[in-house]
Design a protein around this motif. Structure first.
Motif, PDB file in Angstrom:
ATOM      1  N   SER A  61       0.814  -1.218   0.000  1.00  0.00           N
ATOM      2  CA  SER A  61       0.000   0.000   0.000  1.00  0.00           C
ATOM      3  C   SER A  61       0.843   1.263   0.000  1.00  0.00           C
ATOM      4  O   SER A  61       0.344   2.352  -0.295  1.00  0.00           O
ATOM      5  N   PHE A  62       2.139   1.146   0.298  1.00  0.00           N
ATOM      6  CA  PHE A  62       2.993   2.331   0.305  1.00  0.00           C
ATOM      7  C   PHE A  62       3.444   2.724  -1.104  1.00  0.00           C
ATOM      8  O   PHE A  62       3.994   3.809  -1.301  1.00  0.00           O
ATOM      9  N   PRO A  67       3.085   9.763  -1.085  1.00  0.00           N
ATOM     10  CA  PRO A  67       3.228  11.212  -0.917  1.00  0.00           C
ATOM     11  C   PRO A  67       3.667  11.864  -2.231  1.00  0.00           C
ATOM     12  O   PRO A  67       4.555  11.337  -2.919  1.00  0.00           O
ATOM     13  N   ARG A  68       3.092  13.014  -2.566  1.00  0.00           N
ATOM     14  CA  ARG A  68       3.481  13.678  -3.804  1.00  0.00           C
ATOM     15  C   ARG A  68       3.983  15.109  -3.592  1.00  0.00           C
ATOM     16  O   ARG A  68       4.418  15.762  -4.541  1.00  0.00           O
ATOM     17  N   ASP A  69       3.934  15.632  -2.351  1.00  0.00           N
ATOM     18  CA  ASP A  69       4.613  16.907  -2.105  1.00  0.00           C
ATOM     19  C   ASP A  69       6.099  16.626  -1.967  1.00  0.00           C
ATOM     20  O   ASP A  69       6.513  15.510  -1.616  1.00  0.00           O
ATOM     21  N   LEU A  90       2.365  10.335 -10.275  1.00  0.00           N
ATOM     22  CA  LEU A  90       1.281  10.043  -9.349  1.00  0.00           C
ATOM     23  C   LEU A  90       0.000  10.769  -9.758  1.00  0.00           C
ATOM     24  O   LEU A  90       0.042  11.876 -10.294  1.00  0.00           O
ATOM     25  N   ILE A  91      -1.131  10.129  -9.509  1.00  0.00           N
ATOM     26  CA  ILE A  91      -2.429  10.734  -9.829  1.00  0.00           C
ATOM     27  C   ILE A  91      -2.925  11.451  -8.581  1.00  0.00           C
ATOM     28  O   ILE A  91      -3.182  10.824  -7.544  1.00  0.00           O
ATOM     29  N   GLY A 108      -0.954  11.022  -3.691  1.00  0.00           N
ATOM     30  CA  GLY A 108      -1.472  10.613  -4.982  1.00  0.00           C
ATOM     31  C   GLY A 108      -1.555   9.104  -5.029  1.00  0.00           C
ATOM     32  O   GLY A 108      -0.973   8.409  -4.189  1.00  0.00           O
ATOM     33  N   LEU A 109      -2.286   8.596  -6.007  1.00  0.00           N
ATOM     34  CA  LEU A 109      -2.384   7.152  -6.187  1.00  0.00           C
ATOM     35  C   LEU A 109      -1.425   6.694  -7.279  1.00  0.00           C
ATOM     36  O   LEU A 109      -0.962   7.488  -8.104  1.00  0.00           O
TER      37      LEU A 109
END
Length: 462
Positions: A61-62, A67-69, A90-91, A108-109
């Motif tokens: 799940s990681f 994280p996207r920042d 990342l979405i 993001g996913l």
């Protein structure tokens, strides 16, 4: 642990049956059924379904919710090395102000999960952070010093998958929590002869009840006994039917087998006829193992009125998540299938005007380690999960997102295995309450729930 109502009732019935013949005991299971399923005695006025989507092997799940920042992604990338997903791929997901992850990070996913990201941003999906098997809330210090009881055989596939499905780390012989919910609620279905438990993955522990038997079928339809339809076999069929007549067998095991066989025939005939009567859904599903399973679940839900059911629990699964190696080659396809299949399934429930009445949720053996072993990850503990449906208070994170730091991480049990901060009991109780189970029933099904401060994570609207 104090005895619960289910154990007490079972013990009373068994005591009452003591001293009678084995055949009488088996024939009196209706008494057990009536005692165990006793509730309000009221038929449910509405329809609801729970759909467990089990990700066998332990989803990473990681690399699913990332994280996207720049600052949080840098910590993640330092721990993930070659497996780190680039920020720009990342979405983006956009949680509401009251549903932020609590660690100031933006998330993001995975790039293959655009369909699920769309559900999240549209308010039909939520993320439950760092869920896992627990006996009590557990800190790093308690874990390392051994001062708190832990689930047995941590990091073992079979044991942890079983505990996820039973939520009874104290009882290796427990039935599944889906099955235990059905035991207490099946009397609210108008048609109690038809099982409210359906597994699309052979016999599922999650669906095992003490009273209600799960019905197992494939994504292509019911499994029939072909022998009964064999051409030119009239004498054989007559003999076969004579052997399965109720109450005619001399041996207790023969009688039990005949009862189970007759129940199976009755079920598949009823379900097959209902599927034919109700017809298919119009929504297109991915032609994948998970897509085909969820397609069949949608068809069964469409047939609910023909079957005369108001509550149903389904179990579907997707395997291949034990990514010790070649994760970059394997994981994207699995997450893409999960994302597209869940989106198609939600769309089908909307087509049936049941978007608010069906809740799907993910489960898995465990999460993976934050640390990597080259081109894969190892067995972890806590992990993030998705809940999908119109009743979900979506566009929100629930719980606290853990640190992904490789060193000095207070959430790390050791070797990158993150300690869960939400118990499976809490996750299950929230779903059971939405499904219609009262508080005393929830305590019966989840006797360890009292060890945790919150009984309801709040991700579904009652």
């Amino acid at each position: 642990m104090k005895p619960n109502r289910r154990d007490f009732l079972r013990g009373c019935v068994h005591a009452a049956l003591g001293g009678v013949s084995a055949y009488s005991a088996l024939g009196s299971l209706g008494l057990l059924n009536a005692a165990m399923a006793a509730g309000t005695g009221t038929i449910f006025p509405d329809y609801k379904a729970l759909v467990c989507v089990f990700l066998h092997g332990g989803n990473d799940s990681f690399n699913t919710v990332v994280p996207r920042d720049s600052s949080h992604h840098a910590v993640y990338a330092a721990s993930r090395g070659a497996l780190a997903l680039p920020r720009q791929d990342l979405i983006a997901i956009d949680p509401l102000p009251d549903g932020l992850p609590g660690d100031t990070a933006q998330y993001g996913l995975h790039p293959q999960m655009s369909a699920l990201a769309g559900l999240f941003n549209g308010g039909q999906a939520g993320i439950v952070a760092n869920v896992g098997t627990l006996v009590y809330p557990t800190t790093q210090q308690q874990y390392q010093q051994g001062t708190v009881a832990l689930p047995p055989q941590l990091f073992s596939h079979e044991d942890q998958a079983n505990i996820w499905q039973t939520s009874r780390p104290d009882n290796a012989n427990a039935a599944g929590w889906g099955g235990r919910i059905a035991d207490l609620l099946h009397s609210g279905n108008p048609n109690q002869a038809q099982s409210m438990l359906v597994s699309l993955e052979s016999q599922a522990l999650f669906q095992r009840g003490d009273v209600v038997n799960q019905y197992v079928m494939s994504s292509y339809g019911v499994e029939e006994i072909g022998y009964l339809d064999s051409w030119g076999n009239d004498a054989g069929v007559t003999a076969f039917n004579a052997l399965r007549q109720g109450g005619t067998q001399r041996h207790v095991f023969e009688r039990a087998y005949a009862t189970a066989l007759n129940s199976s025939i009755t079920n598949y005939e009823a379900i097959g006829a209902a599927l034919n009567t109700a017809g298919d859904v119009g929504t297109a599903f991915p032609n994948s193992r998970l897509g085909n399973q969820l397609h069949m679940v949608a068809r069964l839900i469409k047939a609910r009125n023909v079957l005369n059911l108001r509550r149903q629990i389904f179990f579907v699964s997707l395997g291949g998540f034990d990514t010790h190696g070649s994760q970059q080659a394997v994981h994207p396809g699995l997450l893409g299938d999960l994302s597209q299949s869940l989106k198609a399934f939600y769309d089908a429930t909307v087509e049936l005007n049941l978007g608010n009445s069906v809740t799907a949720f993910t489960a898995s053996d465990f999460g993976r380690t934050v640390s990597i072993n080259g081109d894969g990850t190892d067995h972890g503990w806590g992990g993030h999960h998705f809940v999908v449906g119109g009743a979900v208070r979506g566009r929100r994170f629930y719980g606290r997102m853990p640190s992904l730091a490789q060193a000095g991480n207070p959430d790390d049990a050791g070797y990158g295995q993150l300690i869960p901060t939400i118990a499976v009991d809490q996750y299950a109780a929230t779903l059971a309450r939405w499904f219609g189970l009262g508080e005393s029933g929830i305590d019966d099904v989840l006797p360890n729930l009292g060890h945790f401060a919150s009984r309801d994570i709040g991700f579904v609207t009652i």
